[in-house]
Scaffold this motif. Structure first.
Motif, PDB file in Angstrom:
ATOM      1  N   VAL A 179       0.839  -1.202   0.000  1.00 43.55           N
ATOM      2  CA  VAL A 179       0.000   0.000   0.000  1.00 43.55           C
ATOM      3  C   VAL A 179       0.874   1.253   0.000  1.00 43.55           C
ATOM      4  CG1 VAL A 179      -1.647   1.350   1.351  1.00 43.55           C
ATOM      5  CG2 VAL A 179      -2.010  -1.095   1.043  1.00 43.55           C
ATOM      6  N   GLU A 180       1.927   1.249   0.798  1.00 43.18           N
ATOM      7  CA  GLU A 180       2.816   2.408   0.852  1.00 43.18           C
ATOM      8  C   GLU A 180       3.480   2.644  -0.498  1.00 43.18           C
ATOM      9  OE1 GLU A 180       5.499   1.492   3.986  1.00 43.18           O
ATOM     10  OE2 GLU A 180       4.136   2.117   5.594  1.00 43.18           O
ATOM     11  N   LYS A 181       3.929   1.577  -1.165  1.00 42.19           N
ATOM     12  CA  LYS A 181       4.614   1.729  -2.448  1.00 42.19           C
ATOM     13  C   LYS A 181       3.651   2.161  -3.549  1.00 42.19           C
ATOM     14  CE  LYS A 181       8.618   0.892  -0.934  1.00 42.19           C
ATOM     15  NZ  LYS A 181       9.612   1.998  -0.919  1.00 42.19           N
ATOM     16  N   ILE A 182       2.432   1.624  -3.551  1.00 47.10           N
ATOM     17  CA  ILE A 182       1.446   2.027  -4.554  1.00 47.10           C
ATOM     18  C   ILE A 182       1.072   3.490  -4.362  1.00 47.10           C
ATOM     19  CG2 ILE A 182      -0.931   1.683  -5.352  1.00 47.10           C
ATOM     20  CD1 ILE A 182       0.963  -0.453  -6.322  1.00 47.10           C
ATOM     21  N   LYS A 183       0.916   3.911  -3.121  1.00 45.74           N
ATOM     22  CA  LYS A 183       0.628   5.322  -2.847  1.00 45.74           C
ATOM     23  C   LYS A 183       1.776   6.209  -3.325  1.00 45.74           C
ATOM     24  CE  LYS A 183      -0.993   6.614   1.107  1.00 45.74           C
ATOM     25  NZ  LYS A 183      -1.163   6.772   2.580  1.00 45.74           N
ATOM     26  N   ALA A 184       3.010   5.750  -3.127  1.00 51.92           N
ATOM     27  CA  ALA A 184       4.170   6.542  -3.541  1.00 51.92           C
ATOM     28  C   ALA A 184       4.191   6.711  -5.060  1.00 51.92           C
ATOM     29  CB  ALA A 184       5.459   5.875  -3.062  1.00 51.92           C
ATOM     30  N   ILE A 185       3.920   5.632  -5.794  1.00 47.07           N
ATOM     31  CA  ILE A 185       3.877   5.732  -7.263  1.00 47.07           C
ATOM     32  C   ILE A 185       2.738   6.652  -7.690  1.00 47.07           C
ATOM     33  CG2 ILE A 185       3.503   4.443  -9.403  1.00 47.07           C
ATOM     34  CD1 ILE A 185       4.871   2.053  -8.094  1.00 47.07           C
ATOM     35  N   GLY A 186       1.600   6.553  -7.007  1.00 48.23           N
ATOM     36  CA  GLY A 186       0.466   7.409  -7.327  1.00 48.23           C
ATOM     37  C   GLY A 186       0.787   8.879  -7.128  1.00 48.23           C
ATOM     38  N   ARG A 187       1.494   9.198  -6.055  1.00 51.94           N
ATOM     39  CA  ARG A 187       1.870  10.593  -5.811  1.00 51.94           C
ATOM     40  C   ARG A 187       2.828  11.092  -6.886  1.00 51.94           C
ATOM     41  NH1 ARG A 187       1.662   9.012  -0.212  1.00 51.94           N
ATOM     42  NH2 ARG A 187       3.853   8.414  -0.311  1.00 51.94           N
ATOM     43  N   LEU A 188       3.760  10.227  -7.289  1.00 54.28           N
ATOM     44  CA  LEU A 188       4.688  10.610  -8.350  1.00 54.28           C
ATOM     45  C   LEU A 188       3.958  10.822  -9.669  1.00 54.28           C
ATOM     46  CD1 LEU A 188       7.651   8.185  -7.531  1.00 54.28           C
ATOM     47  CD2 LEU A 188       7.653  10.680  -7.293  1.00 54.28           C
ATOM     48  N   LEU A 189       2.928  10.007  -9.910  1.00 49.52           N
ATOM     49  CA  LEU A 189       2.147  10.170 -11.134  1.00 49.52           C
ATOM     50  C   LEU A 189       1.467  11.532 -11.172  1.00 49.52           C
ATOM     51  CD1 LEU A 189       1.188   8.845 -13.731  1.00 49.52           C
ATOM     52  CD2 LEU A 189      -0.694   7.805 -12.432  1.00 49.52           C
ATOM     53  N   VAL A 190       0.993  11.999 -10.023  1.00 54.04           N
ATOM     54  CA  VAL A 190       0.390  13.330  -9.941  1.00 54.04           C
ATOM     55  C   VAL A 190       1.432  14.410 -10.222  1.00 54.04           C
ATOM     56  CG1 VAL A 190      -0.746  14.975  -8.396  1.00 54.04           C
ATOM     57  CG2 VAL A 190      -1.420  12.567  -8.366  1.00 54.04           C
ATOM     58  N   GLU A 191       2.676  14.191  -9.787  1.00 50.82           N
ATOM     59  CA  GLU A 191       3.742  15.167  -9.995  1.00 50.82           C
ATOM     60  C   GLU A 191       4.104  15.338 -11.467  1.00 50.82           C
ATOM     61  OE1 GLU A 191       7.177  14.394  -7.629  1.00 50.82           O
ATOM     62  OE2 GLU A 191       6.039  14.125  -5.761  1.00 50.82           O
ATOM     63  N   VAL A 192       3.748  14.355 -12.290  1.00 49.68           N
ATOM     64  CA  VAL A 192       4.063  14.436 -13.719  1.00 49.68           C
ATOM     65  C   VAL A 192       3.253  15.540 -14.399  1.00 49.68           C
ATOM     66  CG1 VAL A 192       3.820  13.193 -15.921  1.00 49.68           C
ATOM     67  CG2 VAL A 192       4.821  12.047 -13.943  1.00 49.68           C
ATOM     68  N   ASP A 193       2.031  15.803 -13.936  1.00 53.22           N
ATOM     69  CA  ASP A 193       1.089  16.684 -14.644  1.00 53.22           C
ATOM     70  C   ASP A 193       1.659  18.052 -14.995  1.00 53.22           C
ATOM     71  OD1 ASP A 193      -0.740  14.662 -14.614  1.00 53.22           O
ATOM     72  OD2 ASP A 193      -1.833  15.400 -12.860  1.00 53.22           O
TER      73      ASP A 193
END
Length: 316
Positions: A179-193
């Motif tokens: 869960v922690e790693k999936i959340k981390a990837i999700g946050r990075l995906l938001v940073e791409v925008d």
């Protein structure tokens, strides 16, 4: 699908372990059971493996029960490289061997006859001499009685149950980790925008500036606009972002949730497949980024994903 809320930190993914749980393939369990005459101890160790690889070491007394014990344990073990060993402690005195007096008498007579013929003295220690000869001990083959059989199967069951509890505890840790790693990837995906929006504009401006620097070259501005649109569309990462977000959601859905009554055991292979698809989208995102900041974000995504892939191998 699971609600993958990364933009709203006031509603993060619940890290508490759900009632539907993944299990680790790594574990250890011990079971002890007794009959009136014997104490049986069974130990089970498990490591990760693509399928069930069960190796058993049992005393000769219980050899006939090995197939039965294997059949009882296999459905509960499911997958993993499993080593099961059993030991027996006698609670009452027992003799598993008796002296073969007929053989001993025959040997003694032959040795005395040999000594008389060859002029040799009698052995200094008849016991040591005779007992070293073959077939002087008779081993009694015991049949497993019902009480010992029941105790052995019970010890096996208890050992596998203890292993399952260990796997559950390890699965709890894996769940929180994922869960922690999936959340981390999700946050990075938001940073791409924000980088993606400015990247497209910079690419367009750079191409227009390069064309403007070509003096004496006439070109169709309408055709140029079409080519720019075509080129920029090839660099567009909207679909990759959408698919990656979908894979992140699906990974969490496969992990389970507190209101999901379905068992999650046996999800390791499925989680591995989802992680592979996540890797495809992250790699494509990196190859299309054409931006240093975006590529740095992609590298961080890959780091988290590699840790996920490594630990997925331990999921049952």
């Amino acid at each position: 699908m699971a609600n993958f809320a990364v933009q709203n930190e006031s509603n993060p993914i619940n890290p508490e372990y759900p009632t539907r749980m993944i299990l680790s393939m790594t574990g250890f369990g011990r079971g002890i059971a007794e009959s009136a005459s014997r104490k049986i101890t069974v130990e089970v160790k498990s490591l990760n493996s693509k399928q069930l690889d069960l190796f058993m070491r049992v005393p000769a007394y219980f050899r006939e029960l090995e197939i039965e014990a294997r059949s009882a344990a296999a459905p509960m073990l499911e997958r993993g490289k499993v080593e099961m060993s059993a030991s027996v402690e006698n609670l009452v005195p027992t003799s598993g061997a008796t002296l073969n007096l007929d053989a001993l008498s025959s040997y003694k007579a032959q040795v005395e006859e040999m000594g008389a013929c060859l002029g040799l003295p009698a052995p200094a220690d008849w016991y040591a001499t005779l007992l070293r000869l073959p077939d002087t001990l008779q081993t009694r083959v015991e049949e497993v009685d019902q009480a010992d059989r029941d105790a052995f199967i019970e010890a096996t069951r208890l050992a596998v149950e203890a292993l399952t509890e260990f796997r559950t505890a390890e699965g709890r840790k894996l769940y929180v980790f994922f869960v922690e790693k999936i959340k981390a990837i999700g946050r990075l995906l938001v940073e791409v925008d924000p980088f993606e929006e400015s990247r497209v504009e910079r690419i367009r401006q750079r191409l227009e500036d390069q064309l403007a620097s070509l003096h004496g070259v006439d070109y169709d501005k309408g055709r140029l606009e079409q080519e720019l649109i075509f080129y920029i569309e090839k660099l567009d990462v909207s679909e990759e972002k959408l698919r990656l977000r979908s894979h992140l959601d699906y990974f969490l859905e496969t992990l389970g949730g507190p209101d999901d009554p379905r068992p999650a055991a046996g999800q390791g292979k499925k989680l591995g497949f989802i992680a592979q698809e996540m890797g495809r989208e992250i790699n494509t995102l990196g190859s299309k980024s054409n931006n240093a900041e975006m590529q740095r974000i992609v590298v961080r995504m890959k780091d988290h994903l590699e840790q996920i892939k490594e630990q997925v191998l331990n999921v049952l």
